[in-house]
Design an enzyme around this catalytic site. Structure first.
Site, PDB file in Angstrom:
ATOM      1  NE  ARG A 128       2.072  20.896 -11.851  1.00 22.99           N
ATOM      2  CZ  ARG A 128       2.334  19.843 -12.618  1.00 22.99           C
ATOM      3  NH1 ARG A 128       3.535  19.293 -12.592  1.00 22.99           N
ATOM      4  NH2 ARG A 128       1.414  19.345 -13.405  1.00 22.99           N
ATOM      5  CD  GLU A 149       7.403 -14.654 -16.037  1.00 21.63           C
ATOM      6  OE1 GLU A 149       8.348 -15.037 -16.753  1.00 21.63           O
ATOM      7  OE2 GLU A 149       7.555 -14.148 -14.902  1.00 21.63           O
TER       8      GLU A 149
END
Length: 512
Positions: A128, A149
């Site tokens: 992190r 689409e």
């Protein structure tokens, strides 16, 4: 003692034990009411509280060792990957792909770039403090249209097969013979494309039974004889689970593809009780606050320029600073081929995370160059050269995408998708999409505010840099300054001549 009496006494004793160990209240709580509102509220609040405990990084605009591109689908991230990141990072520094589980050690020094559709929960597997995150968000309405689409576009490629069984068998054969990655391996398309593919075949079979004149209407988004209508798509449980508020859930780390088992209950609670979505939204906003860069799809030019100058410039600087150590590592690799044993076995996963080539669906993406053909170092490129190459790259990529899209949609003609055909979609459907994506609407607004602040800061730095670097360039842009500069030069020349002549006179007088 009578056996029946003994049995009755045993039952009474057993009842007392159960009463002491499991009170009525606990038995009630163990009922199906586990996921009632009260339980869900506590679960979500606990998760949100632990997520919000993280302070905003003071050095969030400084690139760390690992760059994690959290790619929200249908936001234009593919162009950033191909036209920016592939030109910045050598393949040797690109982390292997992860689709169903983590297959690499992110702490290794050769893992510097991770581009994936995985959600923010991936951070639980990454170092992190040494990781910078970037992402791009898009207007939720346009993103839902694009997801619909694209699902149809990829699924339509399967229609070259005579039937659904043949299409499935071919896809399995191709994927089993190669180590590459197809669209069907990548979230969320591994769910959306098969769903749409099966639906397209069912509608095609129905048309065969009813004849060629069965197709009616000219609204491509409501041509139910050929393709699933948009209004049906957005209301299906699959779309509600994956598409709607997808950006918020992905940034928060709550998709059905999440790495953390415990967050799946949080996700289900939020989907069941919409009011709890406010907690998820706050977490997602905090995550955006901590990111190195947040782009906006609609502000394409400004986003690309900022990415090149804010992220690209730091990558270039970082590679230049470590070039000597990289050369040493490269020499060591040539002597010891087993320095990174895992990276060799993972080369098959170095594939485009948004694979959608012009090939038949289910085939492997061959658009990504092999590691042997990519430069080993790219630290010599400048930001200006990066931006120029980006413009050339994106132009070529758009042409390829347009060609591929046109060919794919031929299989479902006369249905077609374009900006013009979108205008035929009823306002009621548009409003429903917005309503179903209320969290994404708010997160998009927040991302726009972050982008505006980033852009303002960037322009301020750019103005300062330009002023320092281009003071003398004004002469080439300002005609008046050219005249003044010429006059100053002439005066200086005359003064020089005067000094030379005067010096000669003094010399001659001294000789006499």
């Amino acid at each position: 003692m009578d056996p029946a009496l003994k049995y009755a006494m045993l039952l009474i004793l057993l009842g007392w034990v159960i009463w002491d160990v499991f009170p009525v209240s606990s038995l009630v709580n163990a009922s199906p009411a586990k996921h009632d509102f009260g339980h869900c509220e506590r679960t979500v609040k606990k998760w949100a509280s632990s997520s919000l405990d993280l302070e905003v990084k003071e050095d969030k605009h400084t690139l760390q060792d690992l760059l994690f591109f959290l790619h929200v689908p249908r936001t234009g991230g593919r162009t950033y990957f191909h036209c920016f990141l592939k030109r910045l990072y050598p393949s040797s520094l690109e982390c292997p792909r992860s689709y169903d589980k983590l297959r690499f050690d992110p702490s290794k020094p050769n893992c510097r770039l991770l581009v994936t559709h995985d959600d923010y929960s991936m951070m639980s597997k990454l170092p992190r403090e040494k990781t910078s995150v970037v992402t791009i968000l898009r207007n939720p309405l346009d993103r839902v249209f694009s997801a619909y689409e694209f699902s149809v576009e990829v699924a339509a490629r399967f229609l070259v097969h005579p039937n659904l069984t043949s299409a499935k068998q071919m896809a399995l054969r191709i994927r089993s013979k190669t180590k590459g990655v197809s669209t069907l391996d990548i979230w969320p398309w591994k769910y959306l494309v098969p769903w749409m593919r099966d639906d397209l075949f069912a509608r095609r079979d129905a048309r065969k039974d009813k004849g060629p004149d069965y197709v009616k209407g000219n609204d491509s988004y409501n041509m139910e004889e050929i393709v699933m209508p948009l209004h049906e798509y957005i209301n299906d449980p699959i779309a509600r689970d994956i598409i709607h508020n997808g950006a918020t859930f992905q940034v928060a780390g709550l998709t059905n593809n999440s790495y953390l088992v415990e967050v799946h209950e949080v996700r289900h609670c939020v989907q069941k009780y919409q009011t709890l979505g406010a907690f998820v939204l706050e977490v997602a906003k905090k995550r955006l606050d901590n990111m190195l860069y947040v782009g906006i799809t609609e502000d394409h030019k400004e986003s690309a320029t900022m990415f090149g100058n804010m992220v690209g410039a730091q990558v270039i600087s970082q590679l230049m600073a470590s070039s000597s150590s990289m050369e040493g590592a490269a020499n060591n690799l040539s002597e010891q081929s087993t320095s990174f044993p895992d990276s060799k076995s993972d080369n098959s996963h170095h594939q485009d995370p948004n694979n959608s080539t012009g090939q038949e669906a289910g085939e492997i993406d061959s658009t990504i160059p092999s590691t042997e053909n990519v430069e080993t170092t790219k630290e010599n490129i400048t930001v200006g050269e990066l931006m120029k190459s980006y413009e050339v790259c994106i132009s070529s990529l758009r042409k390829t995408q347009s060609y591929r899209r046109t060919n794919s949609l031929k299989a479902i003609s006369p249905a077609n998708f374009s900006k013009e055909t979108r205008l035929q979609v009823p306002q009621m459907v548009l409003q429903q999409i917005i309503s179903l994506n209320s969290l994404d609407v708010e997160l998009y607004k927040y991302a726009q505010s972050i982008f505006a602040k980033q852009h303002k800061l960037f322009m301020r730095k750019l103005d300062t840099t330009d002023m320092q670097e281009s003071i003398f360039d004004i002469a080439y842009d300002n005609p008046l300054w050219k005249v003044v500069s010429l006059a100053i030069s002439l005066v200086c020349l005359l003064l020089l001549i005067f000094l030379i002549v005067n010096a000669k006179r003094r010399t001659s007088k001294l000789k006499i």
